[in-house]
Design an enzyme around this catalytic site. Structure first.
Site, PDB file in Angstrom:
ATOM      1  N   SER A 143     -34.641  12.051 -26.289  1.00 22.23           N
ATOM      2  CA  SER A 143     -35.115  10.824 -26.937  1.00 22.23           C
ATOM      3  C   SER A 143     -36.383  10.290 -26.265  1.00 22.23           C
ATOM      4  CB  SER A 143     -34.009   9.777 -26.970  1.00 22.23           C
ATOM      5  OG  SER A 143     -34.231   8.872 -28.036  1.00 22.23           O
ATOM      6  N   LYS A 195     -31.104 -16.074 -37.987  1.00 24.41           N
ATOM      7  CA  LYS A 195     -31.439 -16.351 -36.590  1.00 24.41           C
ATOM      8  C   LYS A 195     -30.412 -15.746 -35.636  1.00 24.41           C
ATOM      9  CE  LYS A 195     -33.974 -18.175 -33.408  1.00 24.41           C
ATOM     10  NZ  LYS A 195     -35.275 -17.556 -33.098  1.00 24.41           N
TER      11      LYS A 195
END
Length: 330
Positions: A143, A195
């Site tokens: 990765s 949020k």
């Protein structure tokens, strides 16, 4: 007063008092270190690995551990990687005109998207100085480990190395059922519907999942382009390989993700030949010893302990700090 509430109050007091103590120690050590290190010219010393031509040198850098921002992986973390120090080493390689090549030994499952990209950009800057960059993969370069390897002129991997895992991941824990069973409720006041998009106190909605997926897609597209450019590979082939799986060294060589299979000595010889100096000096950077090093180690230890303390506090408070990661999770 219930036992649960008493325990919660005790934990809160421990967290507050502990935080004050650790913050004070950290501030004290940081001040002493900064004052002491102001006279130090360079935090690194050079250790010769192979004697040779000092006018054409090879810098040997090693990245070992999870790629995280800051100075270490925390008291309970497994990473000994120091991001700030590593970036400074890369800057030294870029500025030193006697360095004609860099060997980067990589052993990492990857890590954060931001620090991985910082390393990538530094390596690109080194190459722009007409310095050759070779990568040698040890046990794992997955990765983010592959992300930083992709721009290298040549990539070597050991016969038992694992690489690939091209992709991005983000995860969070849903504690909502546990909180329900314990009778714990969280009051949230927010300015917008999303949020608290990664709140651990409720299930994620399908709309929120789509929003986060779009964020990951942007990071993934950048990863794909970096592999495409670094390996001179068609984009459709990169996307076919980039399904998150890891590859053995033999598979990676067959599909074009690496160039050769071999150990570090083979990589060095190939790099020496590439810079047209079979007798090139090979060296590594080490942290300077003595007084300044002792303060640096002390500062890092306090910082790591404080970070771990914050992690524990974050779990107790149910804070969410999830971020996209170029990380192999096996």
């Amino acid at each position: 007063m219930s036992k649960k509430r008493i325990i919660a109050i005790i934990i809160a007091i421990v967290i507050v008092v502990g935080g004050i103590v650790m913050s004070s120690i950290s501030a004290f050590v940081t001040t002493m270190f900064n004052d002491s290190s102001s006279t130090a010219m360079d935090p690194f010393t050079e250790k010769i690995e192979k004697e040779g031509d000092s006018s054409k040198r090879i810098a040997h850098l090693t990245l070992n551990g999870e790629i995280l921002e800051g100075t270490g992986g925390g008291l309970f973390g497994e990473s000994g990687y120091n991001h700030e120090s590593f970036l400074k080493q890369l800057d030294n390689v870029k500025k030193d005109d006697t360095i004609k090549g860099m060997l980067l030994t990589v052993n990492t499952p990857g890590g954060g998207t931001y620090p991985s990209d910082e390393i990538y950009e530094k390596i690109k800057e080194i190459k722009q100085k007409n310095k050759k960059v070779y990568v040698h993969m040890e046990s794992m370069a997955a990765s983010g480990g592959y992300y930083i390897s992709a721009p290298a002129d040549k990539i070597y991997a050991g016969p038992q190395s694992m690489t690939g895992s091209i992709g991005v991941i983000m995860s969070s824990v849903d504690y909502s059922e546990l909180q329900k069973n314990l009778g714990i409720k969280q009051n949230v006041i927010k300015s917008g519907d999303h949020k608290d998009i990664l709140s651990s106190s409720r299930e994620m909605t399908s709309e929120e999942r789509s929003i986060l997926q779009s964020v990951l897609d942007d990071s993934f597209d950048r990863f794909v382009n970096i592999v495409k450019d670094g390996r001179d590979m068609p984009e459709n082939k990169v996307r076919k390989l980039a399904d998150g799986r890891i590859y053995s060294a033999q598979q990676a060589k067959s599909n074009g993700l690496i160039d050769e299979i071999g150990y570090e000595d083979k990589t060095i010889k190939a790099l020496q030949k590439d810079i047209k100096s079979k007798d090139a000096e090979v060296f590594e950077y080490t942290e300077g010893g003595g007084f300044f090093s002792s303060f640096s180690d002390m500062k890092m230890s306090v910082s790591n302990f404080t970070d771990s303390f914050k992690d524990i506090k974050s779990v107790i408070n149910n804070d969410t700090k999830t971020e996209p990661m170029y990380l192999y999770e096996g």
